[in-house]
Design a protein around this motif. Sequence first.
Motif, PDB file in Angstrom:
ATOM      1  N   LYS A 109       9.798  -2.260   3.561  1.00 57.06           N
ATOM      2  CA  LYS A 109      11.031  -1.446   4.253  1.00 57.06           C
ATOM      3  C   LYS A 109      11.865  -3.005   3.507  1.00 57.06           C
ATOM      4  O   LYS A 109      13.307  -2.091   2.868  1.00 57.06           O
ATOM      5  CB  LYS A 109      11.269  -0.864   5.370  1.00 57.06           C
ATOM      6  CG  LYS A 109      10.432  -0.392   5.652  1.00 57.06           C
ATOM      7  CD  LYS A 109      10.023  -0.150   7.593  1.00 57.06           C
ATOM      8  CE  LYS A 109       9.481   1.002   7.475  1.00 57.06           C
ATOM      9  NZ  LYS A 109       9.735   1.472   8.958  1.00 57.06           N
ATOM     10  N   PRO A 110      11.587  -3.586   3.465  1.00 52.35           N
ATOM     11  CA  PRO A 110      13.014  -5.089   3.591  1.00 52.35           C
ATOM     12  C   PRO A 110      13.255  -5.096   1.005  1.00 52.35           C
ATOM     13  O   PRO A 110      14.274  -5.074   1.314  1.00 52.35           O
ATOM     14  CB  PRO A 110      12.584  -6.781   3.889  1.00 52.35           C
ATOM     15  CG  PRO A 110      11.255  -6.016   5.057  1.00 52.35           C
ATOM     16  CD  PRO A 110      10.439  -5.066   4.319  1.00 52.35           C
TER      17      PRO A 110
ATOM     18  N   LEU B 180      10.606   6.651   0.079  1.00 52.34           N
ATOM     19  CA  LEU B 180       9.440   7.428   0.466  1.00 52.34           C
ATOM     20  C   LEU B 180       8.683   8.256   0.742  1.00 52.34           C
ATOM     21  O   LEU B 180       7.221   9.341  -0.074  1.00 52.34           O
ATOM     22  CB  LEU B 180       9.027   6.979   2.017  1.00 52.34           C
ATOM     23  CG  LEU B 180       7.473   6.461   2.538  1.00 52.34           C
ATOM     24  CD1 LEU B 180       6.920   5.550   2.091  1.00 52.34           C
ATOM     25  CD2 LEU B 180       8.311   6.625   4.426  1.00 52.34           C
TER      26      LEU B 180
ATOM     27  N   GLU C 162       0.454  -1.348  -0.247  1.00 53.32           N
ATOM     28  CA  GLU C 162      -0.124  -0.448   0.532  1.00 53.32           C
ATOM     29  C   GLU C 162       1.272   1.401   0.249  1.00 53.32           C
ATOM     30  O   GLU C 162       0.332   2.303  -0.383  1.00 53.32           O
ATOM     31  CB  GLU C 162      -1.179  -0.204   1.197  1.00 53.32           C
ATOM     32  CG  GLU C 162      -0.422   0.378   2.460  1.00 53.32           C
ATOM     33  CD  GLU C 162      -0.724  -0.266   3.808  1.00 53.32           C
ATOM     34  OE1 GLU C 162      -1.869  -1.269   4.442  1.00 53.32           O
ATOM     35  OE2 GLU C 162      -1.428   1.297   4.054  1.00 53.32           O
ATOM     36  N   HIS C 163       2.718   1.222   0.221  1.00 54.48           N
ATOM     37  CA  HIS C 163       2.850   2.250   0.166  1.00 54.48           C
ATOM     38  C   HIS C 163       3.766   2.830  -1.410  1.00 54.48           C
ATOM     39  O   HIS C 163       4.544   3.070  -1.110  1.00 54.48           O
ATOM     40  CB  HIS C 163       4.152   2.019   1.874  1.00 54.48           C
ATOM     41  CG  HIS C 163       2.785   1.612   3.237  1.00 54.48           C
ATOM     42  ND1 HIS C 163       3.333   0.177   2.864  1.00 54.48           N
ATOM     43  CD2 HIS C 163       2.672   2.289   3.639  1.00 54.48           C
ATOM     44  CE1 HIS C 163       2.495   0.122   4.495  1.00 54.48           C
ATOM     45  NE2 HIS C 163       1.776   2.217   4.774  1.00 54.48           N
TER      46      HIS C 163
ATOM     47  N   THR D 161      17.138  -0.442  10.740  1.00 59.32           N
ATOM     48  CA  THR D 161      15.596  -0.724  11.229  1.00 59.32           C
ATOM     49  C   THR D 161      14.807  -0.693   9.894  1.00 59.32           C
ATOM     50  O   THR D 161      13.846  -0.777  10.170  1.00 59.32           O
ATOM     51  CB  THR D 161      14.947   1.123  11.923  1.00 59.32           C
ATOM     52  OG1 THR D 161      15.074   1.886  11.013  1.00 59.32           O
ATOM     53  CG2 THR D 161      16.382   0.323  13.415  1.00 59.32           C
ATOM     54  N   ILE D 162      15.015  -0.885   8.710  1.00 58.88           N
ATOM     55  CA  ILE D 162      14.213  -0.751   7.532  1.00 58.88           C
ATOM     56  C   ILE D 162      14.852  -2.436   7.091  1.00 58.88           C
ATOM     57  O   ILE D 162      14.352  -3.094   6.319  1.00 58.88           O
ATOM     58  CB  ILE D 162      14.312  -0.493   6.219  1.00 58.88           C
ATOM     59  CG1 ILE D 162      16.080  -0.362   5.886  1.00 58.88           C
ATOM     60  CG2 ILE D 162      13.576   1.420   6.390  1.00 58.88           C
ATOM     61  CD1 ILE D 162      15.866   0.648   4.085  1.00 58.88           C
TER      62      ILE D 162
ATOM     63  N   GLY E 107       2.127   7.297   3.184  1.00 55.04           N
ATOM     64  CA  GLY E 107       2.345   6.274   5.159  1.00 55.04           C
ATOM     65  C   GLY E 107       3.553   6.291   5.487  1.00 55.04           C
ATOM     66  O   GLY E 107       4.254   7.417   5.195  1.00 55.04           O
ATOM     67  N   ALA E 108       4.381   5.039   5.832  1.00 61.22           N
ATOM     68  CA  ALA E 108       5.077   5.479   6.809  1.00 61.22           C
ATOM     69  C   ALA E 108       5.784   3.575   6.606  1.00 61.22           C
ATOM     70  O   ALA E 108       7.381   3.409   7.806  1.00 61.22           O
ATOM     71  CB  ALA E 108       4.700   5.268   8.554  1.00 61.22           C
ATOM     72  N   GLY E 109       5.681   3.437   5.282  1.00 62.78           N
ATOM     73  CA  GLY E 109       6.260   2.189   5.403  1.00 62.78           C
ATOM     74  C   GLY E 109       6.029   0.906   6.050  1.00 62.78           C
ATOM     75  O   GLY E 109       4.895   0.872   6.674  1.00 62.78           O
ATOM     76  N   CYS E 110       6.296  -1.081   5.750  1.00 57.50           N
ATOM     77  CA  CYS E 110       5.756  -1.777   6.739  1.00 57.50           C
ATOM     78  C   CYS E 110       6.736  -2.570   5.901  1.00 57.50           C
ATOM     79  O   CYS E 110       7.616  -2.522   5.292  1.00 57.50           O
ATOM     80  CB  CYS E 110       4.383  -1.945   6.054  1.00 57.50           C
ATOM     81  SG  CYS E 110       4.542  -2.905   3.935  1.00 57.50           S
ATOM     82  N   GLU E 111       6.499  -3.631   6.556  1.00 59.06           N
ATOM     83  CA  GLU E 111       7.460  -5.131   7.134  1.00 59.06           C
ATOM     84  C   GLU E 111       7.173  -5.672   5.709  1.00 59.06           C
ATOM     85  O   GLU E 111       8.448  -7.145   5.414  1.00 59.06           O
ATOM     86  CB  GLU E 111       6.973  -5.899   8.156  1.00 59.06           C
ATOM     87  CG  GLU E 111       5.573  -6.496   7.691  1.00 59.06           C
ATOM     88  CD  GLU E 111       4.031  -5.777   8.243  1.00 59.06           C
ATOM     89  OE1 GLU E 111       4.402  -5.340   8.321  1.00 59.06           O
ATOM     90  OE2 GLU E 111       3.169  -6.240   8.271  1.00 59.06           O
TER      91      GLU E 111
ATOM     92  N   ASP F 252      13.865   6.507   3.139  1.00 60.63           N
ATOM     93  CA  ASP F 252      12.980   7.527   3.495  1.00 60.63           C
ATOM     94  C   ASP F 252      12.756   8.623   2.650  1.00 60.63           C
ATOM     95  O   ASP F 252      12.059   9.316   2.165  1.00 60.63           O
ATOM     96  CB  ASP F 252      13.200   8.484   5.330  1.00 60.63           C
ATOM     97  CG  ASP F 252      13.378   8.001   6.259  1.00 60.63           C
ATOM     98  OD1 ASP F 252      12.692   6.887   6.088  1.00 60.63           O
ATOM     99  OD2 ASP F 252      14.306   8.915   6.959  1.00 60.63           O
TER     100      ASP F 252
END
Lengths: 828, 122
Positions: A521-522, A508, A483-484, A541-542, A514-518, A505
Amino acid sequence: MTKIVIVGNGMVSYKLCEKLVEKKAAASITVIGEEPRPAYDRVHLSAYFEDANADKLSMASRDWYSENGIQLVTSEKVSQIDRDNKHVTTHNNSTYSYDYLVLATGSSAFVPPIKGVDKKGVFVYRTIEDLEMMMAYGKKASSAAVLGGGLLGLEAAKAALDMNLKTSVVEFAPRLMPRQLDEVGGELLKSKMEDLGVEILLGKATSQIAGDETMTGMDFTDGTKLDVEMLIISAGIRPRDELGKEAGLTLAERGGFVVNSLMQTNDPTIFAVGECASHENMIYGLVAPGYDMAEVVAEQIAKDNKEYKFEGFDMSTKLKLIGVDVASFGDPFCENVPHSPISIADQQAGVYKRLNISEDGKKLLGGILIGDADDYNMLHQMYINDMALPPHPVDLIAKGSGDGGAAIGVDALPDTAQVCSCENVSKGDICCSIQEDGITDINGIKKATKAGTGCGGCLPMVNNILEDTLKKMGATIRKEICEHFTYTRQELFDLIKVNEIKTFDELLAKYGKGAGCETCKPAVASLLASIWNDLILKEATIQDTNDRFLANIQKGGSYSVVPRIPGGEITPDKLIVIGEVAKEFDLYTKITGGQRIDLFGATLNDLPLIWERLINAGFESGHAYGKSLRTVKSCVGSTWCRFGLHDSVGFAIEIENRYKGLRSPHKLKGGVSGCIRECAEARGKDFGVIATEKGWNLYVGGNGGANPKHAVLLAGDISKEEVISYLDRYLMFYIKTAEPLQRTAPWQEKIEGGIDYLKQVIIEDSLGIGQQLEDDMEVLIANYSCEWKEAINNPKIKKRFAHFSNTDQDDPNQKFKRERGQRFPVAW
Amino acid sequence: MIFENKTIEEVEVWVNAGTVNDFPKDGGSNILYEGEQIAIFNFSTLNKWFATQNLCPHKKQMILSRGMLGTEGETPKVACPYHKKTFSLETGENLNGCEDTIKTYPVKIENDTVFVGYYEIK
């Protein structure tokens, strides 16, 4: 307003309410159920044993009823119907008047008249209350028998297994599921059940239940006995029609309210639906026909439509019984019908498939599938729609046709084909929601048409229809990341590269929301690493947890450590270091499949200390934690082996060192063998190199795992330099164009033109990108550095390897035990 | 600044959890307090802080502080590293399954010091 009273609160009763609400019936509805809870899903009752969570089975909450203005009365049993005054009376003397009465009383378990069925320890399998009593009793017992080897009986056996009881199934007929399966099928199911530890007793008639007050066993008419502490009776159903007798409703000989095709009883203001209704002398014990009956009644009440009729129901069924796929459709036996059967039986794999073909070879009459029911949807559709068979019907069940049948596509289905039988949704309905309402994803289709919201068995087919329809509409099927980011992986790859984006960042902010997700990010972390090969810990953290802590997380929250051992070659000194480190930090050691050594059980706090020791001894990160190059396995090769043609170890080391640290959509493994005997199993790898008399053969796109694939030949008899150049191009092309988490084998298979196309791109350079791919690879190789070396030399990064940020303690919850002289985590 | 959630009235003590720099950008760290493990998240993209129990209810592992942060629609969430079970950071609810709801705590930041609003599990 019309007053509707529905007696019974099961799945069909709920479905009727739902349909009345949906059709905006101008009616005031009262539902009266004798069970204490709102309607629940009986089909998945055995799931209750897994976690005893009644809410999961619930179909609708009390709130749903009140929100829709339906009066729900639970724990009250209707005891009388007064047809003259049109009201019903409940056991505590409340009365409810009706204009239309719908009987949805369902059925109860049929208890055969066997001596001793009233003893303690005998249960029926029907309601959540039955289950709760059974579970309470089962805690004190060690064995259970199930009477009845039909569908529900095997469900009950699963329930008994889940209670950790020694389980036996007792069936009167000479085979399991006698109404759905033939002899071969029944036999196969039996051996599958036996593999799971269920004892199967066939052809057994029970003469009595033994024991005094409490049962202790069963006696059979053939003189044999079974010692068992509890018995679950699942010998069929009996319609709950007791209200009918006194009220003067016609009952069928074998029970049930007799109804016509409008579901009316002999009193046209009283309907009966579901398992309590007898339509043309048939009781339907499945959910789908019950839902269809509900539709018939709802149409009449809401729209005064008497044209929609119940016309019998196809009893085809597919289900998973204790993890075994079982399906039958149409006429599974064709006992008195001329037909020619085709069957495949593979005892080894536990698969049995039978098709009954009409004598002229043109139509499918029915069939049975056990062990692998992937083709069920397609076959079932061919059967209901009377579709013409392909020239070789055996192709329909031969291996590899799966996934809704590649032998014929969803394209061949007529629009009238019923795809979802639970909700009665046709292919036309689904196509319409796509073409006219512009729906483009599966969730949208579920919402708009309800297809796939019942048992979910049709979802693969719904998905195929979706893709097929979108394709026909000229829409390209876009595999957007999440969705991001409304981009595919390949598009993001180009965006990152062209715009020189270096952080998540930044990407994005420019292209996402949005703020990304699992998921993203990977995926982006992998792309950034594949393009720039910068230190991944700059954006810790990504990264997925393994990449974030540069180690593989294991049960209990500890990590495993794998130093790189290129080609599997290691000096005694280095072996000693590994041993010393493992001893000092009490690590469990194991040789991996990739010819290296895995050290398990490291706490987060110990990881940097362990790596400090390893790096000082000359080791590097093995990237076992990353979607990246793992190992290049080798055989001994020509230096020692009398058969070897070239130095496979030397070449493996060279290749592994070349690509170490290379980040890719999924993990990469390689192998180099010194001769055709292939001791390195190189063809089971993403890339494999095998020595020939004249040089090397290069194979690509193999893997082990769940779907083993042999790598296929990309180029033969080529030099080492050519191997490297082709590999650079192949790997880089894969990295650029694959989906996230797609390994080389499926990527290669999905590429239009397959290996021939790859040969053109890589060897003949048909796209003119060969040099570019090699240059891109050079950049990545030049930027390689050992992540662990950087981590231990950077105090800020080193500090992150701690379980707590406010104390140096290890996790006090982490528990280990000792076995075979080593340390293991306790099971979770 | 206080990052409130439904439990703020129940706070018994504001625990000093360290300084802002102890918590990675868009990531979490774990603290030990009175034998309990509390995961504290610095959701910098949203400019918010959250705290939850560190235990993932799925396999009962002390792990959530190492989870990945993200959003689902408007809901901020954390994904467990083991099997990607996701939990709302606002309500603690499991967003992609039926795991138990996890406990959430309020967080406040005062002069670069992070405080978590501790209360006992009832």
